[in-house]
Write a protein that holds these residues in place. Structure first.
Motif, PDB file in Angstrom:
ATOM      1  N   GLU A 229      39.189  34.057  35.564  1.00 42.58           N
ATOM      2  CA  GLU A 229      38.697  33.173  36.623  1.00 42.58           C
ATOM      3  C   GLU A 229      38.544  33.907  37.955  1.00 42.58           C
ATOM      4  OE1 GLU A 229      41.265  29.761  36.686  1.00 42.58           O
ATOM      5  OE2 GLU A 229      40.353  28.896  34.891  1.00 42.58           O
TER       6      GLU A 229
ATOM      7  N   PRO B 290      36.109  35.134  40.750  1.00 42.06           N
ATOM      8  CA  PRO B 290      34.747  34.825  41.215  1.00 42.06           C
ATOM      9  C   PRO B 290      33.859  36.070  41.209  1.00 42.06           C
ATOM     10  CG  PRO B 290      36.397  33.886  42.688  1.00 42.06           C
ATOM     11  CD  PRO B 290      37.122  34.813  41.764  1.00 42.06           C
TER      12      PRO B 290
ATOM     13  N   ALA C  44      37.640  28.682  44.839  1.00 41.96           N
ATOM     14  CA  ALA C  44      37.294  30.063  44.512  1.00 41.96           C
ATOM     15  C   ALA C  44      35.951  30.444  45.113  1.00 41.96           C
ATOM     16  CB  ALA C  44      37.277  30.254  42.996  1.00 41.96           C
ATOM     17  N   LYS C  45      35.063  29.471  45.247  1.00 39.80           N
ATOM     18  CA  LYS C  45      33.755  29.726  45.837  1.00 39.80           C
ATOM     19  C   LYS C  45      33.484  28.700  46.938  1.00 39.80           C
ATOM     20  CE  LYS C  45      31.690  31.649  41.610  1.00 39.80           C
ATOM     21  NZ  LYS C  45      30.594  31.533  40.620  1.00 39.80           N
TER      22      LYS C  45
ATOM     23  N   PRO D 238      38.985  27.102  40.696  1.00 37.78           N
ATOM     24  CA  PRO D 238      37.541  27.064  40.453  1.00 37.78           C
ATOM     25  C   PRO D 238      36.931  25.696  40.732  1.00 37.78           C
ATOM     26  CG  PRO D 238      38.741  27.131  38.372  1.00 37.78           C
ATOM     27  CD  PRO D 238      39.755  27.341  39.455  1.00 37.78           C
TER      28      PRO D 238
END
Length: 243
Positions: A45, A47, A126-127, A153
């Motif tokens: 996981e 990114p 994460a983003k 995520p």
């Protein structure tokens, strides 16, 4: 920000369990090592983002082979560990969820206030959120090095898990008639803060157990997100002291 580049060095670092904030990959990469790296990034996981080769050329002086990885400044914990640690330290832990906060200095300042308020952890996406880099750590006065930080995520999935674990989700928003003084934050609580421009996403607002507004009496109708976060945190502290 510290980084590592080159297909083989990054691949071996991921295998060794090195923590990364994100990995940049040159568009059009192919090959056996690339496919192995992609599998590991997804499995762990981490990114990743595909970018033009020119961006990597500007960032790295050397043979990057189409791969540039930014090393994490802190050790992250997963959502289960964050919740277990928080509940193990307090009957009424206090967490903060950052939904779209993109400025590293705001993130650092929020972490600093949370640590000062006796908070127990911070959750970031994460983003789409601020990078937890050296500037963020500096702005936090080192709080990010001492506090559980979880990068997820999907914020909605994390929010569901918190609710199932007994946390009340309180969204800081002007889209309510409830003031922060009207919302119970004495038990396990996670405060959701949104970006200064867009605020909290609709999907996260729908998951909130309560919505809370900070009273505004001046001509300017909004606070910096780090200041607003501190106001809510210390309202939670005030309520707990007054129990």
């Amino acid at each position: 920000m510290q980084y590592l580049f080159g297909m083989h060095p990054v691949l071996e670092a991921v295998k060794a369990g090195k923590k990364f904030d994100k990995v940049l990959l040159k568009q059009g990469l192919e090959g056996v090592q690339f496919r192995e790296l992609m599998e590991l990034l997804k499995e762990n996981e981490i990114p990743f983002q595909f970018v033009p080769g020119e961006r990597l050329n500007r960032a790295v002086r050397g043979s990057h082979q189409g791969v540039l990885a930014y090393i994490s400044q802190i050790d992250y914990v997963d959502i289960e560990q964050l919740v277990n640690n928080a509940l193990g330290r307090s009957e009424s832990p206090l967490l903060v969820i950052l939904d779209g906060v993109s400025d590293v200095r705001n993130l650092g300042a929020i972490a600093r206030s949370l640590e000062c308020a006796g908070g127990h952890g911070i959750i970031v996406p994460a983003k789409g959120g601020a990078a937890i880099n050296a500037d963020a750590v500096k702005a936090s006065a080192g709080a990010l090095m001492r506090m559980d930080t979880c990068k997820v995520p999907n914020l909605r999935v994390a929010a569901y898990y918190l609710k199932q674990s007994g946390f009340r989700l309180v969204a800081a928003t002007e889209k309510t008639d409830n003031l922060i003084y009207d919302v119970d934050m004495t038990g396990p609580c996670a405060i959701i803060m949104g970006s200064e421009g867009k605020g909290i996403s609709q999907s996260m607002l729908e998951l909130a157990d309560d919505k809370a507004a900070i009273p505004m009496a001046g001509e300017i109708t909004s606070l910096n997100v780090s200041v607003a976060s501190a106001v809510l945190m210390y309202e939670a502290v005030r309520q707990r002291i007054g129990k």
